[in-house]
Scaffold this active site. Structure first.
Site, PDB file in Angstrom:
ATOM      1  N   ASP A 252       0.843  -1.206   0.000  1.00 31.61           N
ATOM      2  CA  ASP A 252       0.000   0.000   0.000  1.00 31.61           C
ATOM      3  C   ASP A 252       0.878   1.256   0.000  1.00 31.61           C
ATOM      4  OD1 ASP A 252      -1.980   1.850   0.339  1.00 31.61           O
ATOM      5  OD2 ASP A 252      -2.882   0.926   2.102  1.00 31.61           O
TER       6      ASP A 252
ATOM      7  N   HIS B 253     -10.036  -0.872  -7.203  1.00 32.14           N
ATOM      8  CA  HIS B 253      -9.647   0.324  -6.441  1.00 32.14           C
ATOM      9  C   HIS B 253      -8.687   1.213  -7.233  1.00 32.14           C
ATOM     10  CE1 HIS B 253      -8.923   2.615  -2.755  1.00 32.14           C
ATOM     11  NE2 HIS B 253      -7.626   2.464  -2.915  1.00 32.14           N
TER      12      HIS B 253
HETATM   13  C1  HEM Z   1      -8.798   1.016   4.003  1.00 33.86           C
HETATM   14  C2  HEM Z   1      -8.845   1.749   2.903  1.00 33.86           C
HETATM   15  C3  HEM Z   1      -7.885   1.614   1.757  1.00 33.86           C
HETATM   16  C4  HEM Z   1      -7.079   0.575   1.418  1.00 33.86           C
HETATM   17  C5  HEM Z   1      -6.935  -0.768   2.121  1.00 33.86           C
HETATM   18  C6  HEM Z   1      -6.350   0.976   0.231  1.00 33.86           C
HETATM   19  C7  HEM Z   1      -5.427   0.189  -0.437  1.00 33.86           C
HETATM   20  C8  HEM Z   1      -4.788   0.561  -1.599  1.00 33.86           C
HETATM   21  C9  HEM Z   1      -3.895  -0.289  -2.339  1.00 33.86           C
HETATM   22  C10 HEM Z   1      -3.503  -1.705  -1.946  1.00 33.86           C
HETATM   23  C11 HEM Z   1      -3.483   0.393  -3.441  1.00 33.86           C
HETATM   24  C12 HEM Z   1      -2.567  -0.113  -4.562  1.00 33.86           C
HETATM   25  C13 HEM Z   1      -1.125   0.153  -4.317  1.00 33.86           C
HETATM   26  C14 HEM Z   1      -0.728   1.588  -4.281  1.00 33.86           C
HETATM   27  O1  HEM Z   1      -0.588   2.276  -5.309  1.00 33.86           O
HETATM   28  O2  HEM Z   1      -0.594   2.073  -3.165  1.00 33.86           O
HETATM   29  C15 HEM Z   1      -4.098   1.696  -3.377  1.00 33.86           C
HETATM   30  C16 HEM Z   1      -3.920   2.693  -4.309  1.00 33.86           C
HETATM   31  C17 HEM Z   1      -4.461   3.937  -4.215  1.00 33.86           C
HETATM   32  N1  HEM Z   1      -5.356   4.391  -3.276  1.00 33.86           N
HETATM   33 FE1  HEM Z   1      -6.093   3.294  -1.750  1.00 33.86          FE
HETATM   34  N2  HEM Z   1      -6.735   2.247  -0.112  1.00 33.86           N
HETATM   35  C18 HEM Z   1      -7.669   2.675   0.794  1.00 33.86           C
HETATM   36  C19 HEM Z   1      -8.304   3.891   0.811  1.00 33.86           C
HETATM   37  C20 HEM Z   1      -8.065   4.916  -0.069  1.00 33.86           C
HETATM   38  C21 HEM Z   1      -8.678   6.222   0.012  1.00 33.86           C
HETATM   39  C22 HEM Z   1      -9.680   6.668   1.068  1.00 33.86           C
HETATM   40  C23 HEM Z   1      -8.159   6.942  -1.012  1.00 33.86           C
HETATM   41  C24 HEM Z   1      -8.446   8.381  -1.394  1.00 33.86           C
HETATM   42  C25 HEM Z   1      -9.605   8.959  -1.257  1.00 33.86           C
HETATM   43  C26 HEM Z   1      -7.224   6.113  -1.731  1.00 33.86           C
HETATM   44  C27 HEM Z   1      -6.489   6.502  -2.820  1.00 33.86           C
HETATM   45  C28 HEM Z   1      -5.626   5.695  -3.518  1.00 33.86           C
HETATM   46  C29 HEM Z   1      -4.865   6.151  -4.663  1.00 33.86           C
HETATM   47  C30 HEM Z   1      -4.848   7.558  -5.247  1.00 33.86           C
HETATM   48  C31 HEM Z   1      -4.147   5.041  -5.122  1.00 33.86           C
HETATM   49  C32 HEM Z   1      -3.229   4.992  -6.348  1.00 33.86           C
HETATM   50  C33 HEM Z   1      -4.101   4.796  -7.571  1.00 33.86           C
HETATM   51  C34 HEM Z   1      -3.308   4.708  -8.849  1.00 33.86           C
HETATM   52  O3  HEM Z   1      -2.769   3.619  -9.129  1.00 33.86           O
HETATM   53  O4  HEM Z   1      -3.248   5.701  -9.589  1.00 33.86           O
HETATM   54  N3  HEM Z   1      -7.208   4.884  -1.121  1.00 33.86           N
HETATM   55  N4  HEM Z   1      -4.886   1.774  -2.255  1.00 33.86           N
END
Ligand code: HEM
Length: 429
Positions: free
Chosen positions: A232, A327
Protein backbone atom coordinates in the site's frame (compact mmCIF):
# COMPACT_ATOMS: atom_id res chain seq x y z
CA UNK A 1 26.11 11.76 15.34
CA UNK A 2 24.50 12.48 12.03
CA UNK A 3 21.55 14.82 11.86
CA UNK A 4 19.72 14.09 8.65
CA UNK A 5 17.37 16.20 6.69
CA UNK A 6 14.24 14.38 5.56
CA UNK A 7 15.67 14.32 2.01
CA UNK A 8 19.04 12.84 2.89
CA UNK A 9 17.53 10.21 5.12
CA UNK A 10 16.40 7.69 2.53
CA UNK A 11 19.64 7.56 0.61
CA UNK A 12 21.96 7.17 3.58
CA UNK A 13 19.97 4.43 5.24
CA UNK A 14 19.22 2.64 1.96
CA UNK A 15 22.85 1.94 1.19
CA UNK A 16 23.50 0.38 4.59
CA UNK A 17 20.47 -1.80 4.47
CA UNK A 18 20.97 -2.95 0.90
CA UNK A 19 24.27 -4.37 2.12
CA UNK A 20 22.50 -6.10 4.98
CA UNK A 21 19.88 -7.62 2.68
CA UNK A 22 22.57 -8.76 0.26
CA UNK A 23 24.44 -10.42 3.12
CA UNK A 24 21.31 -12.18 4.35
CA UNK A 25 20.36 -13.21 0.80
CA UNK A 26 23.73 -14.81 0.07
CA UNK A 27 23.60 -16.46 3.47
CA UNK A 28 20.25 -18.07 2.78
CA UNK A 29 21.50 -19.51 -0.53
CA UNK A 30 24.51 -21.02 1.15
CA UNK A 31 22.46 -22.41 3.98
CA UNK A 32 20.24 -24.34 1.56
CA UNK A 33 23.28 -26.26 0.35
CA UNK A 34 24.71 -26.99 3.76
CA UNK A 35 23.97 -29.77 6.23
CA UNK A 36 21.48 -29.16 9.00
CA UNK A 37 24.22 -28.74 11.58
CA UNK A 38 26.16 -26.29 9.44
CA UNK A 39 23.07 -24.32 8.54
CA UNK A 40 22.39 -23.53 12.19
CA UNK A 41 25.77 -21.97 12.74
CA UNK A 42 25.70 -20.14 9.41
CA UNK A 43 22.27 -18.81 10.28
CA UNK A 44 23.49 -17.55 13.62
CA UNK A 45 26.44 -15.86 12.00
CA UNK A 46 24.21 -14.13 9.46
CA UNK A 47 21.93 -12.97 12.19
CA UNK A 48 24.83 -11.42 14.10
CA UNK A 49 26.07 -9.73 10.99
CA UNK A 50 22.67 -8.33 10.09
CA UNK A 51 22.11 -7.08 13.63
CA UNK A 52 25.34 -5.15 13.60
CA UNK A 53 24.38 -3.48 10.31
CA UNK A 54 20.98 -2.13 11.38
CA UNK A 55 21.30 1.65 11.78
CA UNK A 56 21.38 2.29 15.53
CA UNK A 57 18.29 4.31 16.35
CA UNK A 58 20.19 6.40 18.83
CA UNK A 59 22.08 7.88 15.86
CA UNK A 60 19.17 8.65 13.59
CA UNK A 61 17.54 12.04 13.65
CA UNK A 62 15.40 14.07 11.33
CA UNK A 63 16.01 17.84 11.41
CA UNK A 64 13.12 19.64 13.10
CA UNK A 65 13.91 23.12 11.81
CA UNK A 66 13.45 23.92 8.14
CA UNK A 67 11.33 25.75 5.57
CA UNK A 68 8.80 22.92 5.63
CA UNK A 69 7.75 20.76 8.55
CA UNK A 70 9.23 17.27 8.70
CA UNK A 71 7.02 14.19 8.95
CA UNK A 72 5.22 14.81 5.68
CA UNK A 73 7.61 13.77 2.93
CA UNK A 74 9.88 12.03 5.45
CA UNK A 75 10.05 8.27 4.79
CA UNK A 76 7.40 6.78 7.07
CA UNK A 77 8.75 5.71 10.47
CA UNK A 78 7.56 2.49 12.10
CA UNK A 79 5.18 4.09 14.62
CA UNK A 80 2.89 7.09 14.67
CA UNK A 81 0.57 8.81 17.10
CA UNK A 82 -1.92 11.38 15.91
CA UNK A 83 -3.31 13.57 18.68
CA UNK A 84 -6.16 15.99 18.07
CA UNK A 85 -6.51 18.68 20.72
CA UNK A 86 -9.33 21.09 21.44
CA UNK A 87 -8.51 24.58 22.66
CA UNK A 88 -9.92 25.63 26.03
CA UNK A 89 -12.78 28.10 26.03
CA UNK A 90 -11.61 31.70 25.78
CA UNK A 91 -8.25 30.94 24.14
CA UNK A 92 -6.94 34.11 22.51
CA UNK A 93 -4.03 34.87 20.20
CA UNK A 94 -1.63 35.51 23.10
CA UNK A 95 -2.43 32.10 24.58
CA UNK A 96 -1.93 30.48 21.17
CA UNK A 97 1.47 32.12 20.88
CA UNK A 98 2.49 30.83 24.33
CA UNK A 99 1.23 27.35 23.46
CA UNK A 100 3.04 27.15 20.13
CA UNK A 101 6.26 28.56 21.61
CA UNK A 102 6.30 25.84 24.27
CA UNK A 103 5.37 23.05 21.84
CA UNK A 104 7.91 24.14 19.22
CA UNK A 105 10.75 24.34 21.74
CA UNK A 106 9.92 20.94 23.22
CA UNK A 107 9.49 19.31 19.81
CA UNK A 108 12.83 20.66 18.57
CA UNK A 109 14.63 19.30 21.64
CA UNK A 110 13.00 15.89 21.43
CA UNK A 111 13.75 15.52 17.71
CA UNK A 112 17.38 16.33 18.48
CA UNK A 113 17.50 13.55 21.09
CA UNK A 114 17.63 16.04 23.97
CA UNK A 115 15.30 16.42 26.95
CA UNK A 116 12.99 19.40 27.12
CA UNK A 117 13.69 21.98 29.82
CA UNK A 118 11.42 20.38 32.40
CA UNK A 119 11.78 16.75 31.33
CA UNK A 120 11.35 14.49 34.37
CA UNK A 121 12.61 11.40 32.54
CA UNK A 122 15.46 12.98 30.55
CA UNK A 123 17.08 9.61 29.82
CA UNK A 124 14.09 8.67 27.66
CA UNK A 125 14.78 11.56 25.29
CA UNK A 126 18.21 10.26 24.30
CA UNK A 127 16.98 7.94 21.53
CA UNK A 128 15.45 10.19 18.88
CA UNK A 129 14.82 7.25 16.51
CA UNK A 130 13.93 9.59 13.61
CA UNK A 131 11.27 11.31 15.68
CA UNK A 132 9.29 13.92 13.79
CA UNK A 133 6.68 16.22 15.28
CA UNK A 134 4.33 17.83 12.79
CA UNK A 135 1.69 20.42 13.73
CA UNK A 136 -1.66 20.93 12.04
CA UNK A 137 -4.15 23.76 12.59
CA UNK A 138 -7.92 23.35 12.57
CA UNK A 139 -10.42 26.06 11.73
CA UNK A 140 -10.63 27.49 15.24
CA UNK A 141 -6.99 28.56 15.33
CA UNK A 142 -7.55 30.69 12.24
CA UNK A 143 -10.86 32.03 13.58
CA UNK A 144 -9.07 33.22 16.71
CA UNK A 145 -5.78 34.48 15.31
CA UNK A 146 -6.03 35.15 11.59
CA UNK A 147 -9.49 34.73 10.03
CA UNK A 148 -8.42 36.30 6.73
CA UNK A 149 -5.68 33.69 6.29
CA UNK A 150 -8.01 30.69 6.68
CA UNK A 151 -7.83 28.46 3.59
CA UNK A 152 -11.27 28.05 1.99
CA UNK A 153 -10.87 24.24 2.09
CA UNK A 154 -10.31 24.14 5.86
CA UNK A 155 -13.62 22.64 6.97
CA UNK A 156 -15.07 19.13 7.35
CA UNK A 157 -15.08 17.22 4.07
CA UNK A 158 -18.39 16.93 2.24
CA UNK A 159 -20.35 13.87 3.38
CA UNK A 160 -19.81 10.65 1.45
CA UNK A 161 -23.19 9.18 2.33
CA UNK A 162 -22.63 5.93 0.42
CA UNK A 163 -19.77 4.86 2.67
CA UNK A 164 -19.31 7.12 5.72
CA UNK A 165 -20.25 5.92 9.18
CA UNK A 166 -18.35 8.66 11.00
CA UNK A 167 -18.12 8.54 14.79
CA UNK A 168 -17.64 11.87 16.52
CA UNK A 169 -14.93 10.31 18.67
CA UNK A 170 -12.59 10.34 15.63
CA UNK A 171 -13.60 13.57 13.89
CA UNK A 172 -12.10 17.07 13.61
CA UNK A 173 -9.96 18.89 16.21
CA UNK A 174 -8.44 22.35 16.73
CA UNK A 175 -4.77 21.43 16.84
CA UNK A 176 -3.09 18.26 15.57
CA UNK A 177 0.16 16.79 16.83
CA UNK A 178 1.47 14.13 14.47
CA UNK A 179 4.32 12.22 16.10
CA UNK A 180 6.25 9.58 14.17
CA UNK A 181 9.32 7.60 15.29
CA UNK A 182 11.01 4.27 14.81
CA UNK A 183 10.79 3.48 18.52
CA UNK A 184 7.51 3.22 20.43
CA UNK A 185 9.14 4.24 23.70
CA UNK A 186 10.44 7.45 22.13
CA UNK A 187 6.96 8.18 20.91
CA UNK A 188 5.32 7.59 24.30
CA UNK A 189 7.82 9.93 25.94
CA UNK A 190 7.39 12.61 23.26
CA UNK A 191 3.61 12.37 23.56
CA UNK A 192 3.71 12.83 27.32
CA UNK A 193 6.23 15.68 27.17
CA UNK A 194 4.27 17.62 24.57
CA UNK A 195 0.94 17.09 26.30
CA UNK A 196 2.42 18.29 29.59
CA UNK A 197 3.38 21.54 27.87
CA UNK A 198 -0.01 21.86 26.21
CA UNK A 199 -2.10 20.86 29.24
CA UNK A 200 -2.97 24.39 30.46
CA UNK A 201 -4.39 25.30 27.05
CA UNK A 202 -6.13 22.22 25.65
CA UNK A 203 -8.11 19.05 26.16
CA UNK A 204 -7.38 15.86 24.25
CA UNK A 205 -10.10 15.15 21.68
CA UNK A 206 -8.79 11.89 20.18
CA UNK A 207 -5.61 9.88 19.87
CA UNK A 208 -4.93 7.46 17.03
CA UNK A 209 -2.07 5.04 17.37
CA UNK A 210 -0.61 3.54 14.19
CA UNK A 211 2.17 1.22 13.13
CA UNK A 212 3.99 -0.30 10.20
CA UNK A 213 6.52 -3.13 10.38
CA UNK A 214 9.24 -2.73 13.01
CA UNK A 215 12.30 -0.68 12.15
CA UNK A 216 14.90 -2.87 10.46
CA UNK A 217 12.46 -5.59 9.41
CA UNK A 218 12.12 -4.27 5.86
CA UNK A 219 14.44 -2.78 3.33
CA UNK A 220 14.27 1.03 3.64
CA UNK A 221 12.28 2.39 0.77
CA UNK A 222 10.23 -0.82 0.56
CA UNK A 223 6.54 -0.03 0.19
CA UNK A 224 4.69 -0.90 3.42
CA UNK A 225 1.83 -3.37 3.66
CA UNK A 226 -1.55 -2.89 5.34
CA UNK A 227 -3.44 -5.45 7.44
CA UNK A 228 -5.20 -6.83 4.35
CA UNK A 229 -1.68 -7.90 3.35
CA UNK A 230 -1.60 -5.48 0.41
CA UNK A 231 1.39 -3.48 -0.69
CA UNK A 232 0.00 0.00 0.00
CA UNK A 233 1.71 3.17 -1.22
CA UNK A 234 3.13 2.22 -4.61
CA UNK A 235 1.66 4.98 -6.77
CA UNK A 236 2.58 8.08 -4.80
CA UNK A 237 4.26 11.41 -5.57
CA UNK A 238 8.07 11.13 -5.18
CA UNK A 239 10.98 13.40 -4.27
CA UNK A 240 13.10 12.19 -7.17
CA UNK A 241 10.82 13.40 -9.96
CA UNK A 242 9.60 16.61 -8.30
CA UNK A 243 6.01 15.37 -7.91
CA UNK A 244 6.06 15.86 -4.13
CA UNK A 245 7.04 19.51 -4.68
CA UNK A 246 4.14 19.92 -7.05
CA UNK A 247 1.24 18.06 -5.49
CA UNK A 248 2.12 18.42 -1.80
CA UNK A 249 3.87 21.79 -1.67
CA UNK A 250 2.25 23.48 -4.66
CA UNK A 251 5.48 24.39 -6.44
CA UNK A 252 5.51 24.60 -10.26
CA UNK A 253 2.01 23.29 -10.72
CA UNK A 254 -0.82 24.96 -12.54
CA UNK A 255 -4.15 25.11 -10.77
CA UNK A 256 -2.88 24.63 -7.21
CA UNK A 257 -1.77 27.38 -4.84
CA UNK A 258 -0.49 26.53 -1.36
CA UNK A 259 -2.29 28.39 1.42
CA UNK A 260 1.14 29.65 2.48
CA UNK A 261 4.59 28.90 0.98
CA UNK A 262 5.99 25.85 2.77
CA UNK A 263 2.54 24.86 4.02
CA UNK A 264 0.23 22.06 2.96
CA UNK A 265 -2.80 20.12 4.23
CA UNK A 266 -3.61 16.79 5.84
CA UNK A 267 -6.78 14.74 5.56
CA UNK A 268 -6.98 11.94 8.13
CA UNK A 269 -9.61 9.28 7.53
CA UNK A 270 -9.93 6.48 10.05
CA UNK A 271 -11.06 3.49 7.99
CA UNK A 272 -12.27 0.29 9.62
CA UNK A 273 -11.13 -2.82 7.74
CA UNK A 274 -13.26 -5.88 8.33
CA UNK A 275 -10.75 -8.71 8.53
CA UNK A 276 -13.48 -11.28 9.22
CA UNK A 277 -15.25 -10.74 5.91
CA UNK A 278 -11.89 -10.25 4.14
CA UNK A 279 -11.07 -13.79 5.37
CA UNK A 280 -14.00 -15.06 3.30
CA UNK A 281 -12.52 -13.88 0.00
CA UNK A 282 -9.90 -15.89 -1.86
CA UNK A 283 -6.68 -14.55 -3.33
CA UNK A 284 -7.93 -13.94 -6.90
CA UNK A 285 -10.94 -12.02 -5.54
CA UNK A 286 -8.69 -9.93 -3.31
CA UNK A 287 -6.38 -9.10 -6.21
CA UNK A 288 -9.31 -8.33 -8.50
CA UNK A 289 -10.73 -5.87 -5.94
CA UNK A 290 -7.63 -3.70 -6.05
CA UNK A 291 -6.22 -4.51 -9.49
CA UNK A 292 -2.82 -5.52 -8.09
CA UNK A 293 -1.07 -8.72 -7.01
CA UNK A 294 -0.70 -9.49 -3.36
CA UNK A 295 2.74 -11.08 -3.78
CA UNK A 296 4.65 -7.97 -4.86
CA UNK A 297 2.06 -5.26 -5.53
CA UNK A 298 2.46 -5.44 -9.33
CA UNK A 299 -0.57 -4.39 -11.37
CA UNK A 300 -2.57 -7.33 -12.75
CA UNK A 301 -1.30 -6.24 -16.18
CA UNK A 302 2.39 -6.29 -15.16
CA UNK A 303 5.10 -8.21 -13.33
CA UNK A 304 6.90 -5.75 -11.10
CA UNK A 305 5.55 -3.43 -8.44
CA UNK A 306 6.33 -0.23 -10.31
CA UNK A 307 5.13 -1.38 -13.74
CA UNK A 308 2.54 1.07 -15.03
CA UNK A 309 -0.99 -0.32 -14.77
CA UNK A 310 -2.53 -0.82 -18.21
CA UNK A 311 -6.15 0.22 -17.74
CA UNK A 312 -6.97 -0.57 -21.39
CA UNK A 313 -5.85 -4.22 -21.33
CA UNK A 314 -8.58 -6.87 -21.84
CA UNK A 315 -8.48 -10.64 -21.34
CA UNK A 316 -9.34 -13.36 -23.87
CA UNK A 317 -13.05 -12.88 -23.13
CA UNK A 318 -12.84 -9.17 -23.79
CA UNK A 319 -13.19 -8.14 -20.13
CA UNK A 320 -10.89 -5.48 -18.64
CA UNK A 321 -8.01 -7.12 -16.77
CA UNK A 322 -8.21 -4.36 -14.17
CA UNK A 323 -11.92 -4.44 -13.40
CA UNK A 324 -14.20 -1.39 -13.69
CA UNK A 325 -14.68 -1.54 -9.91
CA UNK A 326 -11.00 -2.10 -9.03
CA UNK A 327 -9.65 0.32 -6.44
CA UNK A 328 -6.69 1.51 -8.54
CA UNK A 329 -8.86 2.22 -11.60
CA UNK A 330 -11.29 4.28 -9.54
CA UNK A 331 -8.53 6.09 -7.60
CA UNK A 332 -6.41 6.92 -10.66
CA UNK A 333 -6.35 10.66 -11.44
CA UNK A 334 -8.82 11.96 -14.00
CA UNK A 335 -7.15 15.37 -13.97
CA UNK A 336 -3.44 16.02 -13.51
CA UNK A 337 -3.88 17.69 -10.11
CA UNK A 338 -5.84 14.77 -8.61
CA UNK A 339 -2.77 13.38 -6.91
CA UNK A 340 -2.20 12.99 -3.18
CA UNK A 341 0.64 11.79 -0.97
CA UNK A 342 -0.62 8.76 0.97
CA UNK A 343 1.26 7.96 4.19
CA UNK A 344 -1.07 5.58 6.01
CA UNK A 345 -0.53 3.69 9.27
CA UNK A 346 -2.25 0.51 10.43
CA UNK A 347 -4.21 0.28 13.65
CA UNK A 348 -5.18 -2.82 15.57
CA UNK A 349 -7.00 -2.28 18.84
CA UNK A 350 -7.24 -4.83 21.62
CA UNK A 351 -10.61 -6.55 21.49
CA UNK A 352 -12.19 -7.31 24.84
CA UNK A 353 -14.10 -10.60 25.06
CA UNK A 354 -13.21 -11.33 21.46
CA UNK A 355 -15.35 -13.96 19.79
CA UNK A 356 -17.48 -14.66 16.76
CA UNK A 357 -17.30 -13.24 13.28
CA UNK A 358 -18.33 -9.72 12.38
CA UNK A 359 -20.64 -9.38 9.40
CA UNK A 360 -20.45 -7.29 6.27
CA UNK A 361 -20.77 -3.58 7.15
CA UNK A 362 -20.12 -4.12 10.88
CA UNK A 363 -17.56 -1.81 12.44
CA UNK A 364 -17.34 -3.81 15.67
CA UNK A 365 -17.50 -7.43 16.74
CA UNK A 366 -15.46 -10.44 15.69
CA UNK A 367 -11.89 -10.85 16.80
CA UNK A 368 -10.34 -7.69 15.32
CA UNK A 369 -10.73 -3.92 15.53
CA UNK A 370 -8.37 -3.06 12.75
CA UNK A 371 -7.97 -0.60 9.94
CA UNK A 372 -6.05 2.19 8.41
CA UNK A 373 -5.25 5.67 9.64
CA UNK A 374 -5.38 6.97 6.09
CA UNK A 375 -3.28 10.14 5.86
CA UNK A 376 -3.40 12.16 2.67
CA UNK A 377 -1.21 15.24 2.16
CA UNK A 378 -1.96 17.64 -0.66
CA UNK A 379 -2.00 21.34 -1.51
CA UNK A 380 -5.80 21.54 -1.60
CA UNK A 381 -8.06 18.74 -0.28
CA UNK A 382 -11.10 19.95 -2.22
CA UNK A 383 -9.28 19.94 -5.55
CA UNK A 384 -7.17 16.83 -5.01
CA UNK A 385 -8.56 14.46 -2.35
CA UNK A 386 -12.30 14.99 -2.70
CA UNK A 387 -12.69 14.02 -6.40
CA UNK A 388 -10.85 10.75 -5.71
CA UNK A 389 -12.90 10.01 -2.60
CA UNK A 390 -16.11 10.80 -4.53
CA UNK A 391 -15.25 8.27 -7.21
CA UNK A 392 -14.35 5.66 -4.58
CA UNK A 393 -17.56 6.31 -2.64
CA UNK A 394 -19.61 5.71 -5.79
CA UNK A 395 -17.82 2.54 -6.85
CA UNK A 396 -14.85 0.69 -5.35
CA UNK A 397 -14.82 -3.03 -4.62
CA UNK A 398 -12.73 -2.35 -1.50
CA UNK A 399 -15.84 -0.74 0.04
CA UNK A 400 -17.07 -4.31 0.57
CA UNK A 401 -14.65 -4.60 3.48
CA UNK A 402 -13.93 -1.01 4.54
CA UNK A 403 -15.91 1.67 6.39
CA UNK A 404 -14.67 5.22 7.10
CA UNK A 405 -15.34 5.95 10.78
CA UNK A 406 -13.42 9.18 11.31
CA UNK A 407 -12.51 12.25 9.33
CA UNK A 408 -10.48 15.41 9.96
CA UNK A 409 -8.81 18.12 7.91
CA UNK A 410 -5.87 20.25 9.05
CA UNK A 411 -3.80 23.07 7.56
CA UNK A 412 -0.13 22.29 8.09
CA UNK A 413 1.86 25.50 8.58
CA UNK A 414 5.41 25.92 7.26
CA UNK A 415 8.42 24.92 9.32
CA UNK A 416 10.50 27.46 11.21
CA UNK A 417 14.09 28.41 12.03
CA UNK A 418 15.74 28.14 15.48
CA UNK A 419 14.44 30.92 17.72
CA UNK A 420 11.09 30.98 15.90
CA UNK A 421 7.97 28.92 16.54
CA UNK A 422 5.53 27.07 14.31
CA UNK A 423 2.70 29.35 13.21
CA UNK A 424 4.59 32.56 13.99
CA UNK A 425 3.83 34.23 10.63
CA UNK A 426 0.16 33.57 11.17
CA UNK A 427 -0.03 34.88 14.73
CA UNK A 428 2.32 37.84 14.38
CA UNK A 429 1.56 38.80 10.78
C1 HEM B 1 -8.80 1.02 4.00
C2 HEM B 1 -8.85 1.75 2.90
C3 HEM B 1 -7.88 1.61 1.76
C4 HEM B 1 -7.08 0.57 1.42
C5 HEM B 1 -6.93 -0.77 2.12
C6 HEM B 1 -6.35 0.98 0.23
C7 HEM B 1 -5.43 0.19 -0.44
C8 HEM B 1 -4.79 0.56 -1.60
C9 HEM B 1 -3.89 -0.29 -2.34
C10 HEM B 1 -3.50 -1.70 -1.95
C11 HEM B 1 -3.48 0.39 -3.44
C12 HEM B 1 -2.57 -0.11 -4.56
C13 HEM B 1 -1.12 0.15 -4.32
C14 HEM B 1 -0.73 1.59 -4.28
O1 HEM B 1 -0.59 2.28 -5.31
O2 HEM B 1 -0.59 2.07 -3.17
C15 HEM B 1 -4.10 1.70 -3.38
C16 HEM B 1 -3.92 2.69 -4.31
C17 HEM B 1 -4.46 3.94 -4.22
N1 HEM B 1 -5.36 4.39 -3.28
FE1 HEM B 1 -6.09 3.29 -1.75
N2 HEM B 1 -6.73 2.25 -0.11
C18 HEM B 1 -7.67 2.68 0.79
C19 HEM B 1 -8.30 3.89 0.81
C20 HEM B 1 -8.06 4.92 -0.07
C21 HEM B 1 -8.68 6.22 0.01
C22 HEM B 1 -9.68 6.67 1.07
C23 HEM B 1 -8.16 6.94 -1.01
C24 HEM B 1 -8.45 8.38 -1.39
C25 HEM B 1 -9.60 8.96 -1.26
C26 HEM B 1 -7.22 6.11 -1.73
C27 HEM B 1 -6.49 6.50 -2.82
C28 HEM B 1 -5.63 5.69 -3.52
C29 HEM B 1 -4.87 6.15 -4.66
C30 HEM B 1 -4.85 7.56 -5.25
C31 HEM B 1 -4.15 5.04 -5.12
C32 HEM B 1 -3.23 4.99 -6.35
C33 HEM B 1 -4.10 4.80 -7.57
C34 HEM B 1 -3.31 4.71 -8.85
O3 HEM B 1 -2.77 3.62 -9.13
O4 HEM B 1 -3.25 5.70 -9.59
N3 HEM B 1 -7.21 4.88 -1.12
N4 HEM B 1 -4.89 1.77 -2.26
Amino acid sequence: MAEQTPDSLTSSITSRSTTRRAVVGVGLGAVALATAACSTSAGQQEEKQSQSEVTPLVDTRVAFYGKRQAGIDTPAQAHAVFIALDLCEGTNTQALIRLMRVLTADAAKLCAGEPSLVDQEPELAAVAANLTVTFGFGEKIFDIAAPAAKPQWLKPLPAFDEIDRLEDAWNDGDLLLQLCANDRMTLAHAQRTLLKGARPFVTVRWVQDGFLRAHGSEKPGETPRNLFGQVDGTVNPRQEDGTIDRYVWGENVEGLTPWVPGGTSLVIRRIHMNLDTWDLSDRPAREDAVGRKLSNGAPLTGEHEHDKADLEAVNELGFEVIAPYAHIRRAAPEKDIERILRRPYNYDLPVAAASGISQHGDTAGGISQSGLIFCSYQVDPLAQFVPIQRRLATLDMLNTWTVPIGSAVFALPPGCAPGQYIGQQLFEG
